[in-house]
Scaffold this active site. Sequence first.
Site, PDB file in Angstrom:
ATOM      1  N   ASP A   1      -7.332   6.175   5.360  1.00 17.59           N
ATOM      2  CA  ASP A   1      -7.535   5.169   6.352  1.00 17.59           C
ATOM      3  C   ASP A   1      -8.618   5.015   7.040  1.00 17.59           C
ATOM      4  O   ASP A   1      -8.850   4.294   8.218  1.00 17.59           O
ATOM      5  CB  ASP A   1      -6.294   5.081   7.290  1.00 17.59           C
ATOM      6  CG  ASP A   1      -4.986   4.763   6.464  1.00 17.59           C
ATOM      7  OD1 ASP A   1      -3.872   4.622   6.939  1.00 17.59           O
ATOM      8  OD2 ASP A   1      -5.126   4.318   5.170  1.00 17.59           O
TER       9      ASP A   1
ATOM     10  N   HIS B   1       1.808   4.126   6.931  1.00 20.19           N
ATOM     11  CA  HIS B   1       1.047   5.022   5.898  1.00 20.19           C
ATOM     12  C   HIS B   1       1.589   6.234   6.125  1.00 20.19           C
ATOM     13  O   HIS B   1       2.205   6.635   7.309  1.00 20.19           O
ATOM     14  CB  HIS B   1      -0.605   4.756   6.037  1.00 20.19           C
ATOM     15  CG  HIS B   1      -1.103   3.735   5.252  1.00 20.19           C
ATOM     16  ND1 HIS B   1      -2.406   3.388   5.499  1.00 20.19           N
ATOM     17  CD2 HIS B   1      -0.420   2.765   4.423  1.00 20.19           C
ATOM     18  CE1 HIS B   1      -2.522   2.003   4.768  1.00 20.19           C
ATOM     19  NE2 HIS B   1      -1.586   1.799   4.074  1.00 20.19           N
TER      20      HIS B   1
ATOM     21  N   SER C   1       0.751  -1.201  -0.107  1.00 27.55           N
ATOM     22  CA  SER C   1      -0.019  -0.039   0.036  1.00 27.55           C
ATOM     23  C   SER C   1       0.826   1.390  -0.001  1.00 27.55           C
ATOM     24  O   SER C   1       0.328   2.377  -0.109  1.00 27.55           O
ATOM     25  CB  SER C   1      -1.042  -0.154   1.223  1.00 27.55           C
ATOM     26  OG  SER C   1      -0.009  -0.143   2.377  1.00 27.55           O
TER      27      SER C   1
END
Lengths: 174, 219
Positions: free
Chosen positions: A116, A90, A51
Amino acid sequence: MFGSLAALQPRQLAAQILNFALVLSTAFMLWKGLSVFTNSSSPIVVVLSGSMEPAFQRGDLLFLWNRGIETQVGEVVVYNVRGKDIPIVHRVIRRFGGGSAPLSLLTKGDNNAADDTELYAHDQSYLDRSKDVVGSVVGFVPFVGYVTILLSEYPWLKTAMLIFMAASVVLQRE
Amino acid sequence: MAEAKISPHSLNDLKNTTDDALANYLRGLQFRQDNTKLDVRLAIGYASVVIAAVTFTADYKLGWEATKGWTAVAVVAYALLNGAFTYWTWGVEKGCVFDGVKEGRKISVASKTNKHEPTYYLTVTDSGSAASARQIQAPFTTWFTADGYFVAKPFQQWLASSVEAIGAADVKNASRAETEEATAPGPEEIETVAQSTGSAQASGTESKSKSSKRSKRKG
């Protein structure tokens, strides 16, 4: 091979076992020492998903630092979703608060279409910097983390490695 | 003594087998072994292992946040103990193989080898005669066969003849080494000597011819 062990005096056998115990405990204490130094519960993590591509690939080893209180937008952080033990890597895209007020962060994976909010716990819409964040990424080594991925996907590898290490340390006399 | 075969090319194996044999030999000579150095090392080592184990358990049960402070203390304590452990192994123990005492005579033996050199170096400190440490050495080939079997006799003879305290405790090996160092009589010589002493009472010429005949036949 084990005959050499049987021929040892009890104190010498204790000394050989101590050698192996010291290998394990030194490795563990080094890890804890690094944790204390970085103030992070897990100062080195492995990237498990894609990701964050192209910045980080699956199998990269990341080094974390948790003493930077004023996390900025654009920093890459590792956090645990409340209630789950899976660390997620992230990027911070929004921040609220900071300074004297508690800092809240919103994150999104570079390679993901949405932020998210879906990944957080059911009643959670942002991250609390002091509670949820494990640390911000300050460095990385590509690919080396694949060993950890293998060990977690094939748990028998862990046992096999441990047994091999034990045998080679206890039977060797320097 | 169990004759296990070792690799005669491994300096490590040669040294370890010889060290063990030395300790066994001295214990067999009724030297009472003093284990203080090894005991201190084991104590320091296991203390640090216990600290690590306690830290592990606390972290496993209570999590990171709750145990942060104690973990920091534990890490420092562990580092200090490990430093002490390293100092003890390198600075104090320094290759010590045997510390013992017999009838008031203290003996302290430390062994050493140099890389790629098949020689066994011993530093012996004897409380009896010379107070300073003595260095003796011998090649491993003195007591190892070519295919790696340890032979106790030549090793014990070398030790008994080189170190006073051991020689005093094991007179047989010390004196045996000395007689062997002198010119060893050959088989023919022994027989002629035996014959001539045996027949010394008979007339000189007869016995001599008899003995020379006998030795010629047997030779």
